[in-house]
Design an enzyme around this catalytic site. Sequence first.
Site, short mmCIF file in Angstrom:
data_model
loop_
_atom_site.label_atom_id
_atom_site.label_comp_id
_atom_site.label_asym_id
_atom_site.label_seq_id
_atom_site.Cartn_x
_atom_site.Cartn_y
_atom_site.Cartn_z
N CYS A 23 0.87 -1.23 0.10
CA CYS A 23 -0.03 -0.04 0.03
C CYS A 23 0.78 1.08 -0.08
O CYS A 23 1.97 1.30 0.48
CB CYS A 23 -0.91 0.04 1.14
SG CYS A 23 -2.02 1.40 1.36
N HIS A 79 0.55 -3.73 6.51
CA HIS A 79 -0.72 -3.54 7.19
C HIS A 79 -1.99 -4.11 6.17
O HIS A 79 -3.13 -4.00 7.02
CB HIS A 79 -1.19 -1.94 7.40
CG HIS A 79 -1.41 -1.10 6.63
ND1 HIS A 79 -0.31 -0.56 5.54
CD2 HIS A 79 -2.37 -0.66 5.84
CE1 HIS A 79 -0.91 0.06 4.84
NE2 HIS A 79 -2.20 0.04 4.75
N CYS A 82 -7.74 -3.70 2.95
CA CYS A 82 -7.48 -2.21 3.18
C CYS A 82 -7.95 -1.54 2.00
O CYS A 82 -8.78 -0.65 1.84
CB CYS A 82 -5.84 -2.08 3.15
SG CYS A 82 -5.19 -0.38 3.42
N SER A 119 0.56 3.70 1.81
CA SER A 119 0.55 4.24 3.05
C SER A 119 2.05 3.70 3.79
O SER A 119 2.55 4.24 4.30
CB SER A 119 -0.67 3.91 3.91
OG SER A 119 -1.82 4.54 3.44
N HIS A 133 4.56 5.97 2.43
CA HIS A 133 4.75 6.98 3.50
C HIS A 133 5.51 6.90 4.61
O HIS A 133 6.31 7.70 5.09
CB HIS A 133 3.11 7.59 3.87
CG HIS A 133 2.47 8.30 2.62
ND1 HIS A 133 2.92 9.34 2.04
CD2 HIS A 133 1.38 8.08 2.35
CE1 HIS A 133 2.01 9.78 1.16
NE2 HIS A 133 1.15 9.12 1.21
#
Length: 374
Positions: free
Chosen positions: A42, A63, A171, A44, A47
């Site tokens: 992902c 995650h 997700c 994220s 990030h």
Amino acid sequence: MPSLIHAAVLRQTGEPPRIEQIELADPGPEEILVEIEAAGVCHSDLHYLRGELRCPLPVVPGHEGAGRVRAVGERTSGAIRVGDRVALLWRPNCGRCRQCMVGAPILCEMGAVQAQSGGLLDGTTRMRDTDGPVHHLLGASSFAERVVVHERSVVPVPDDIPAEIAAIAGCAVITGVGVARNVIGRCLGEPVVVIGAGGVGLAAVMGAKLSGAHPLIAVDVDEDKLALARRLGATHTVLAGDGDPVDDVLALAPGGAAWVVEAVGRPQTLTTAVRMLRPLGTAVAVGLGAVGQTFDVPINELVQRQKKIVGSLYGSSVPALDLPAIFELYRAGLLPLDELIGTRYRLDGVNEAFAALAAGAVGRAVIVPGGVPA
């Protein structure tokens, strides 16, 4: 007794994670041990690797995962048993705090405990190396062979749902489809725009198609991603290149869109989303940006045209309800989630997967810790 596992460990932001052997403790009384079968890659996570989002270090990222339960704690509820297949959730819920009781379990207070502590719901970690604790990312840490999570951090997965589908459903899919299901709701014949054709944006396209949006417009800077958006239900696409995509959208939806889903997380695209709205229209911010980022909105346009801006975390979902619905829609052929799957990588290919993601690869990359299937 603690066991040794291989996992991707991030020790310093700005540096790539390394595959290391670390120690994993047995599950606590309300926890379970999951053998990871697939983990989605992902944005994220990227990030966190770059330091744009923050977490305690060292940490095992990932995650978005799914796997099989190999052990359970002595005080688990009995709803999850050894041998069950589960999808991981990075936002568990306690069922007791105010947010849970008002029907917004994604905003449960315990989610912040995991995010800030780098531990599980009690704030402590089950992983360590010779130097000390290794932290969990959002209570999940799916870039590993096995992981210990709290029982509230999983949802059961039927045996006929492939592991990689279950992983991304936990997700990207629940976030994108959840926006259509829980935030937009009824939009039959209403113009809907989705900015960003990554995993979340494409899931939002599929969800909006099921809700009857028309025209359904996908916007991105990559023609290959837009081609996939068309296959998944977008009636029109806009290549956001040299020109202003607002003009192109308004040509397709005169007067503006009823809903614009921003699945990128950049200030400029959020400002653009507001400009694409018709009077009384709503922009839904879904993509996460760097900590502290803001965006500009013309005050008079907001007031005089009564536009609205809302945020949606995790599709504003109730995972125990939304994930089974997603699995059923997938079974029925109404959510072609196989189309979202991009390249599959072994665990030791995690940095290759991140490099491809940063370069704009089409589809959701998946880490398969047990090896890449033929």
